[in-house]
Design a protein around this motif. Structure first.
Motif, mmCIF file in Angstrom:
data_model
loop_
_atom_site.group_PDB
_atom_site.id
_atom_site.type_symbol
_atom_site.label_atom_id
_atom_site.label_comp_id
_atom_site.label_asym_id
_atom_site.label_seq_id
_atom_site.Cartn_x
_atom_site.Cartn_y
_atom_site.Cartn_z
ATOM 1 N N VAL A 87 0.864 -1.183 0.000
ATOM 2 C CA VAL A 87 0.000 0.000 0.000
ATOM 3 C C VAL A 87 0.902 1.235 0.000
ATOM 4 O O VAL A 87 1.843 1.328 0.794
ATOM 5 C CB VAL A 87 -0.920 0.012 1.243
ATOM 6 N N PHE A 88 0.593 2.174 -0.883
ATOM 7 C CA PHE A 88 1.427 3.358 -1.020
ATOM 8 C C PHE A 88 0.656 4.622 -0.656
ATOM 9 O O PHE A 88 -0.573 4.674 -0.787
ATOM 10 C CB PHE A 88 1.936 3.487 -2.465
ATOM 11 N N ASP A 89 1.398 5.643 -0.232
ATOM 12 C CA ASP A 89 0.802 6.957 -0.037
ATOM 13 C C ASP A 89 0.458 7.554 -1.400
ATOM 14 O O ASP A 89 0.885 7.065 -2.452
ATOM 15 C CB ASP A 89 1.772 7.872 0.695
ATOM 16 N N GLU A 90 -0.300 8.642 -1.376
ATOM 17 C CA GLU A 90 -0.687 9.285 -2.620
ATOM 18 C C GLU A 90 0.538 9.853 -3.338
ATOM 19 O O GLU A 90 1.527 10.231 -2.719
ATOM 20 C CB GLU A 90 -1.684 10.407 -2.347
ATOM 21 N N GLY A 91 0.435 9.877 -4.666
ATOM 22 C CA GLY A 91 1.515 10.439 -5.463
ATOM 23 C C GLY A 91 1.946 9.483 -6.554
ATOM 24 O O GLY A 91 1.355 8.419 -6.753
ATOM 25 N N GLY A 92 2.992 9.860 -7.250
ATOM 26 C CA GLY A 92 3.512 9.038 -8.320
ATOM 27 C C GLY A 92 4.511 8.017 -7.813
ATOM 28 O O GLY A 92 4.925 8.035 -6.652
ATOM 29 N N VAL A 93 4.910 7.129 -8.708
ATOM 30 C CA VAL A 93 5.888 6.104 -8.344
ATOM 31 C C VAL A 93 7.182 6.753 -7.869
ATOM 32 O O VAL A 93 7.797 6.295 -6.904
ATOM 33 C CB VAL A 93 6.144 5.168 -9.544
ATOM 34 N N LEU A 94 7.597 7.817 -8.523
ATOM 35 C CA LEU A 94 8.813 8.504 -8.104
ATOM 36 C C LEU A 94 8.700 8.989 -6.663
ATOM 37 O O LEU A 94 9.650 8.872 -5.880
ATOM 38 C CB LEU A 94 9.098 9.683 -9.037
ATOM 39 N N ASP A 95 7.529 9.512 -6.296
ATOM 40 C CA ASP A 95 7.316 9.968 -4.924
ATOM 41 C C ASP A 95 7.404 8.810 -3.938
ATOM 42 O O ASP A 95 7.971 8.946 -2.849
ATOM 43 C CB ASP A 95 5.949 10.644 -4.793
ATOM 44 N N VAL A 96 6.836 7.675 -4.324
ATOM 45 C CA VAL A 96 6.855 6.490 -3.461
ATOM 46 C C VAL A 96 8.284 6.022 -3.223
ATOM 47 O O VAL A 96 8.662 5.672 -2.090
ATOM 48 C CB VAL A 96 6.017 5.353 -4.094
ATOM 49 N N LEU A 97 9.078 6.016 -4.260
ATOM 50 C CA LEU A 97 10.462 5.559 -4.141
ATOM 51 C C LEU A 97 11.315 6.541 -3.343
ATOM 52 O O LEU A 97 12.202 6.138 -2.585
ATOM 53 C CB LEU A 97 11.072 5.364 -5.524
ATOM 54 N N ARG A 98 11.049 7.814 -3.499
ATOM 55 C CA ARG A 98 11.877 8.845 -2.865
ATOM 56 C C ARG A 98 11.508 9.070 -1.399
ATOM 57 O O ARG A 98 12.373 9.406 -0.583
ATOM 58 C CB ARG A 98 11.724 10.148 -3.643
ATOM 59 N N ALA A 99 10.239 8.886 -1.042
ATOM 60 C CA ALA A 99 9.728 9.290 0.275
ATOM 61 C C ALA A 99 10.543 8.754 1.459
ATOM 62 O O ALA A 99 10.847 9.521 2.396
ATOM 63 C CB ALA A 99 8.260 8.882 0.414
ATOM 64 N N PRO A 100 10.921 7.462 1.506
ATOM 65 C CA PRO A 100 11.627 6.970 2.692
ATOM 66 C C PRO A 100 12.972 7.631 2.941
ATOM 67 O O PRO A 100 13.468 7.615 4.075
ATOM 68 C CB PRO A 100 11.814 5.477 2.390
ATOM 69 N N THR A 145 7.215 -1.931 -7.721
ATOM 70 C CA THR A 145 7.534 -0.679 -7.042
ATOM 71 C C THR A 145 8.036 -0.936 -5.627
ATOM 72 O O THR A 145 9.032 -0.343 -5.181
ATOM 73 C CB THR A 145 6.298 0.233 -7.013
ATOM 74 N N ALA A 146 7.356 -1.813 -4.895
ATOM 75 C CA ALA A 146 7.770 -2.123 -3.523
ATOM 76 C C ALA A 146 9.150 -2.778 -3.497
ATOM 77 O O ALA A 146 9.976 -2.481 -2.617
ATOM 78 C CB ALA A 146 6.739 -3.037 -2.872
ATOM 79 N N LEU A 147 9.400 -3.651 -4.449
ATOM 80 C CA LEU A 147 10.698 -4.319 -4.513
ATOM 81 C C LEU A 147 11.817 -3.314 -4.821
ATOM 82 O O LEU A 147 12.877 -3.327 -4.171
ATOM 83 C CB LEU A 147 10.665 -5.413 -5.570
ATOM 84 N N LEU A 148 11.571 -2.419 -5.776
ATOM 85 C CA LEU A 148 12.582 -1.419 -6.103
ATOM 86 C C LEU A 148 12.861 -0.516 -4.903
ATOM 87 O O LEU A 148 14.024 -0.198 -4.612
ATOM 88 C CB LEU A 148 12.125 -0.570 -7.291
ATOM 89 N N ARG A 149 11.818 -0.106 -4.219
ATOM 90 C CA ARG A 149 12.011 0.764 -3.054
ATOM 91 C C ARG A 149 12.875 0.072 -2.002
ATOM 92 O O ARG A 149 13.788 0.693 -1.434
ATOM 93 C CB ARG A 149 10.651 1.155 -2.467
ATOM 94 N N ALA A 150 12.596 -1.201 -1.761
ATOM 95 C CA ALA A 150 13.382 -1.937 -0.769
ATOM 96 C C ALA A 150 14.847 -2.035 -1.180
ATOM 97 O O ALA A 150 15.751 -1.812 -0.369
ATOM 98 C CB ALA A 150 12.785 -3.326 -0.571
ATOM 99 N N LEU A 151 15.100 -2.369 -2.431
ATOM 100 C CA LEU A 151 16.477 -2.513 -2.888
ATOM 101 C C LEU A 151 17.233 -1.189 -2.836
ATOM 102 O O LEU A 151 18.424 -1.157 -2.503
ATOM 103 C CB LEU A 151 16.503 -3.084 -4.303
ATOM 104 N N LEU A 152 16.557 -0.099 -3.146
ATOM 105 C CA LEU A 152 17.205 1.210 -3.090
ATOM 106 C C LEU A 152 17.597 1.588 -1.664
ATOM 107 O O LEU A 152 18.583 2.300 -1.450
ATOM 108 C CB LEU A 152 16.269 2.283 -3.673
ATOM 109 N N LEU A 153 16.849 1.079 -0.674
ATOM 110 C CA LEU A 153 17.135 1.393 0.724
ATOM 111 C C LEU A 153 18.215 0.495 1.318
ATOM 112 O O LEU A 153 18.672 0.747 2.433
ATOM 113 C CB LEU A 153 15.840 1.288 1.547
#
Length: 217
Positions: A87-100, A145-153
């Protein structure tokens, strides 16, 4: 070197012991699969290991240090849970990846759009995917998207709870290959999978953790 270890874990749901005295560990460089019958609480166990559920009895340790002694944001940044339906907050994929990266626990990390775009190419997507509205993503696109966010962190342990179940077979193989490279790219990383697909477990896991309901011989 043991990264994540659980000893004597017990969890009760509505007065009934779901599992009792469960123990397991995962070492650096390892990829393991958590297996058990439907309803045995595999997702709940992964969430407990990730610090998202209470440890009712027993103990979880990361790098030999009890989970309860870690600052929880720091612990969760290192032992990361990926759900089947993110589940993601509102916004684009870029926002989701950048937010954390705005969180204090990640203050020493820098979000790189170039690296996000590079990872997207593994899944056959280009930079236009970053402009997509996160609320309109399909189940598979959400998992990517969730997988990319995790790997970036860059955590140490990824707990994957049916995290590729909505992907088509080709994309599943790409995700598996990407995760395997991530695991072996640097020392001190490990994967734990929950997957209902026996073929996937055979491909990705070097061994299995068995979770049986309480009272099962």
């Amino acid at each position: 070197m043991t990264l994540l270890e659980a000893a004597g874990l017990t969890r009760r749901v509505e007065g009934r012991a779901l599992w009792s005295g469960w123990s397991g560990q995962v070492s650096a460089g390892e990829s393991a699969a958590l297996v058990g019958p439907s309803g045995s609480g595999k997702s709940l166990l992964l969430r407990t290991l990730a610090g998202l559920e209470v440890v009712e009895a027993g103990e979880v340790c990361f790098h030999g240090q009890p989970q309860r002694t870690w600052p929880m944001p720091e612990y969760r940044a290192q032992v990361m849970y990926l759900p089947q339906r993110p589940v993601f907050d509102e916004g684009g994929v870029l926002d989701v990846l950048r937010a954390p990266f705005a969180f204090r626990v990640h203050r020493e990390r820098r979000f790189e759009v170039r690296e996000a775009t590079r990872l997207l190419t593994v899944f056959g997507r280009d930079e236009t995917f970053l402009a997509r509205d996160a609320a309109t993503l399909s189940g598979g696109e959400g998992q990517i998207t969730a997988l990319l966010r995790a790997l970036l962190l860059e955590p140490s342990v990824l707990l994957l709870d049916e995290a590729t179940s909505a992907l088509d077979p080709e994309t599943v193989r790409r995700a598996e290959a990407l995760l395997d490279r991530w695991r072996t790219d640097r020392p001190g990383r490990a994967l734990v999978w929950v997957s209902h697909d026996p073929a996937q477990r055979e491909r990705v896991a070097g061994r299995e953790w068995l979770l049986l309901p309480a009272g099962t011989a």
